[in-house]
Write an enzyme that holds these catalytic residues in place. Structure first.
Site, PDB file in Angstrom:
ATOM      1  N   ARG A   1       0.826  -1.221   0.000  1.00 42.57           N
ATOM      2  CA  ARG A   1       0.000   0.000   0.000  1.00 42.57           C
ATOM      3  C   ARG A   1       0.855   1.265   0.000  1.00 42.57           C
ATOM      4  NH1 ARG A   1      -4.961  -1.819   4.040  1.00 42.57           N
ATOM      5  NH2 ARG A   1      -6.182  -2.798   2.408  1.00 42.57           N
TER       6      ARG A   1
ATOM      7  N   LYS B   1     -20.666 -15.646   2.300  1.00 45.66           N
ATOM      8  CA  LYS B   1     -22.113 -15.423   2.380  1.00 45.66           C
ATOM      9  C   LYS B   1     -22.710 -14.754   1.155  1.00 45.66           C
ATOM     10  CE  LYS B   1     -22.179 -14.987   7.416  1.00 45.66           C
ATOM     11  NZ  LYS B   1     -22.453 -14.082   8.529  1.00 45.66           N
TER      12      LYS B   1
END
Length: 396
Positions: free
Chosen positions: A36, A202
């Site tokens: 990053r 999910k």
């Protein structure tokens, strides 16, 4: 792009405030992955080459106690950034007050200052993460213009992005410009065939993504834990596999709506326990034993995915195909990474998070068109949801 970029604003000899994403993994005060920081270098170097005084803001971890403050200081990041830039980076241990103001004032053109972890301001109420208007106004008073280059937090409205942007002329940096180019082109102007690969635990986490991409993609491959709710919706028995009972009807609707667009696993690696030491076997999707659970897709599924992806020109991948943190159940995720890494003449976009971690683990970063630096932000973008950190930037 509709938003001002760093090239559209006057930065020469100005004090430029930059929101970067230096939320890097640390162990014992040492950075374990500096990706990053590296991704922010183009923007920082451009500004220093323009003789700007550069003031960087970032968060690191969550701050709920003095102990969190001690372990989430950005001081080691300032030292490492200095090494990467080949110049000293001034560090302010304070996030506000006379010491910070003095350090900003004393900066010479071309110098860089890193402000301490913006979430230190959350210790006495959520000033940073709650976008406290006074804090945003105060930070904005330290500079002349604002550049947001932290895609990883663009889906959040914080004082250090939305707050500062509401008081200054603003633009996006090179990293956000790149993210919007690749994600935007992939989703809104894809070269076809366009295949979306969605995984993770999910269905509820990816509903909006599926709904947004179904009309746009030629095929939507669904793997990971979320696949079992779709298999259950087809009337199959899934044993002890992950299931969202309250999403079965929605899965049925999506399958009806999609026709042959949605591609599901055809075989599953099942285990008798949620453990890397479990007994495992590969079974067809309609033969999952009642007391076993599916933790990865099987080899036939990977072959099926490979066939579908063979002529793809645009691929967006978000979410693992199994419990890839356990070596026994990483074959599906690694298989997809390998297929995409070897696709020729295709735009391959990885939407951050676990998929990006898997690609990095295999050393395939250079073989993808683009790997997003923002898991949550790229997920929101794929959902078609507005990103507050980008919405706050001035239009061209």
């Amino acid at each position: 792009m509709a938003k001002q970029t760093i090239k559209d604003i006057q930065v020469q000899d100005k004090t430029v405030l930059v929101r970067v994403d230096f939320n890097v993994p640390m162990k014992d005060g040492k950075i374990t992955d500096d990706n990053r920081i590296v991704q922010a270098l183009d923007t920082i170097k451009y500004l220093t080459d323009q003789n700007a005084k550069v003031v960087l803001f970032s968060h690191l971890g969550k701050i709920k106690s003095e102990e969190d403050k001690a372990k989430n200081s950005l001081e080691p990041v300032a030292a490492h950034l200095g090494e990467l830039l080949g110049q000293e980076v001034v560090f302010s241990p304070e996030t506000s007050g006379p010491e910070l103001e003095e350090k900003v004032k004393k900066l010479s053109p071309g110098q860089v200052l890193l402000v301490q972890n913006t979430r230190y301001e959350d210790l006495e109420g959520k000033k940073e993460s709650g976008n406290d208007p006074e804090l945003g106004k105060y930070w904005a008073s330290l500079g002349d213009v604002f550049v947001n280059d932290a895609f990883g937090t663009a889906h959040r409205a914080h004082a250090s992005n939305v707050g500062i942007a509401s008081h200054l002329d603003s633009a996006v940096g090179y990293l956000i410009e790149k993210e919007l180019k690749y994600l935007g082109e992939a989703v809104d102007e894809p070269e076809r065939p366009f295949v979306a690969i969605l995984g993770g635990a999910k269905v509820s986490d990816k509903i909006k993504v599926i709904e947004n991409l179904l009309p746009k993609a030629d095929k939507v491959i669904i793997g990971g834990g979320m696949a079992f709710t779709f298999l259950k919706a087809q009337g199959l028995e899934i044993g002890q596999s992950l299931l969202e009972e309250d999403r079965i009807e929605l899965a049925k609707e999506l399958l009806d709506q999609a026709g042959d667009k949605i591609i599901l696993p055809v075989d599953i690696t099942v285990a008798d326990d949620f453990s890397n030491d479990a007994n495992t076997k590969v079974v067809p999707v309609d033969q999952i034993p009642a007391d076993w659970q599916g933790l990865d897709c099987g080899p036939e599924t990977i072959e099926k995915f490979k066939e579908i992806l063979s002529d793809a020109k645009t691929v967006v991948w978000n979410g693992p195909m199994g419990v890839f943190e356990m070596e026994k159940f990483a074959k599906g995720t690694n298989g997809v990474a390998e297929i995409l890494a070897n696709l020729e003449d295709a735009n391959t976009i990885v939407g951050g998070g676990d998929s990006a971690a898997a690609v990095a683990q295999l050393g395939y970063e250079d073989k993808f068109t683009h790997i997003s630096t923002g898991g949550g932000a790229s997920l929101n973008y794929l959902e078609g949801t507005e990103l507050p950190g980008i919405a706050a930037i001035k239009d061209k």
